[in-house]
Design an enzyme around this catalytic site. Structure first.
Site, PDB file in Angstrom:
ATOM      1  N   HIS A  60       0.745  -1.607  -0.179  1.00  0.00           N
ATOM      2  CA  HIS A  60      -0.309   0.406   0.809  1.00  0.00           C
ATOM      3  C   HIS A  60       1.223   1.423   0.217  1.00  0.00           C
ATOM      4  CE1 HIS A  60      -3.452  -2.350   1.844  1.00  0.00           C
ATOM      5  NE2 HIS A  60      -3.443  -3.092   0.024  1.00  0.00           N
ATOM      6  N   GLU A 107       1.081   3.731   2.119  1.00  0.00           N
ATOM      7  CA  GLU A 107       2.189   4.030   3.420  1.00  0.00           C
ATOM      8  C   GLU A 107       3.440   3.189   3.357  1.00  0.00           C
ATOM      9  OE1 GLU A 107      -2.191   4.493   4.830  1.00  0.00           O
ATOM     10  OE2 GLU A 107      -0.898   3.463   2.948  1.00  0.00           O
ATOM     11  N   CYS A 162      -5.528   1.431   6.398  1.00  0.00           N
ATOM     12  CA  CYS A 162      -6.350   0.166   6.754  1.00  0.00           C
ATOM     13  C   CYS A 162      -5.744  -0.134   7.839  1.00  0.00           C
ATOM     14  CB  CYS A 162      -6.111  -0.481   5.486  1.00  0.00           C
ATOM     15  SG  CYS A 162      -4.412  -1.367   5.487  1.00  0.00           S
ATOM     16  N   CYS A 185      -1.932  -0.798   7.417  1.00  0.00           N
ATOM     17  CA  CYS A 185      -1.027   0.158   7.339  1.00  0.00           C
ATOM     18  C   CYS A 185      -1.114   1.134   8.116  1.00  0.00           C
ATOM     19  CB  CYS A 185      -1.536   1.524   6.581  1.00  0.00           C
ATOM     20  SG  CYS A 185      -1.805   0.140   4.599  1.00  0.00           S
TER      21      CYS A 185
END
Length: 290
Positions: free
Chosen positions: A54, A56, A79, A88
């Site tokens: 992701h 991040e 998330c 994350c």
């Protein structure tokens, strides 16, 4: 309140997030910028496709140890669940991030949400920073999520002499493109990996049933290249969110050029070489992230 440095970082994160348009679905396009404890940019990243890191995770990997004690600026709430990629909010906590600045709260967040978990871990969190600007990129995903059908853009030519013409557009930011013949293709061929498999042409059924089937396959944004006919069925059913009209130069003095109808408002007009591109959006968007 977000500092000027954080606001600037958020605008950068929003710009970076757009690099995922056309490949992240069914996941959202997200961008993240990491600032060190002194407010300097030390890492940035975006989410490319489902199953990969992701935003991040990519930004933290770029920042390395410089992230400790710093700030993560992210366009969508981190998330709170483990899927193909780690949660994350856990990555941010493990990296020693002291503050997280979020634009839009994630309506799909599990449990109490990533923001609540971050705060519980002692991380300072601010939400709603440049949310309207972040939604410029997130809008198709948010709209699709809110109603269970893809965000639909209809592109056509207003040439009074030949309605079969459609504008030449960069289609890479769309998950799927439907040609005038009803054939389907990815906007970025192979861009989604194995996250969905498309039929060769639009399924049979009512416009809403067709779009529901495409949504179930992972499609969140759809571009229809069609003068009239097929796309009008979707527009009349209230399932078209945006219209792009290619207006050839000679159509400016021709009485037959057709522009967006009632229910849409023009949001942008620009000249492209010898023609004009008019963008219109629904006056009553079906979903907002508020």
């Amino acid at each position: 309140m977000a500092s000027t440095v954080e606001v600037a970082a958020m605008r950068r994160a929003i710009a970076v997030s757009a690099l995922g348009l056309g490949t992240t679905s069914p996941n959202p396009p997200v961008g993240c910028v990491v600032l060190d404890a002194g407010g300097r940019v030390v890492g940035e990243g975006f989410h490319r496709r489902k199953g990969e890191a992701h935003a991040e995770g990519n930004a933290l990997a770029a920042a390395g140890a410089a992230a400790r004690g710093g700030t993560a600026v992210v366009t969508l709430e981190p998330c709170n669940h483990v899927g193909r990629a780690p949660a994350c909010r856990a990555l941010l906590i493990e990296a020693g991030i002291a503050r997280v600045v979020v634009a839009v709260v994630d309506p799909t967040s599990r449990g109490e949400g990533g923001v609540a978990e971050l705060r519980r871990a002692g991380v300072d969190v601010e939400v709603g920073v440049l949310a309207d600007e972040a939604e410029l990129v997130l809008r198709p995903w948010l709209t699709a999520l809110g109603r269970g059908t893809p965000f639909v853009t209809w592109a056509y030519s207003a040439d009074a002499e030949d309605h079969r013409q459609v504008p030449a557009l960069d289609v890479h930011g769309y998950d799927v493109v439907v040609g005038p013949d009803g054939q389907l293709r990815e906007g970025t061929p192979g861009g989604h990996g194995d996250t969905f498999v498309l039929p060769g042409e639009l399924p049979q059924g009512s416009p809403e049933k067709v779009l529901q089937a495409l949504y179930a396959a992972g499609v969140r944004s759809l571009l229809m290249l069609s003068a009239r006919g097929l796309a009008e069925l979707y527009a009349n059913a209230g399932l078209v969110d945006e219209i792009l009209v290619h207006l050839p130069g000679r159509a400016a003095s021709s009485p037959g050029g057709e522009l967006p109808s009632a229910g849409f408002r023009v949001s942008a007009v620009r000249r492209l070489e010898d023609h004009v591109l008019v963008r219109a959006q629904r006056e009553d968007p079906p979903f907002r992230a508020r």
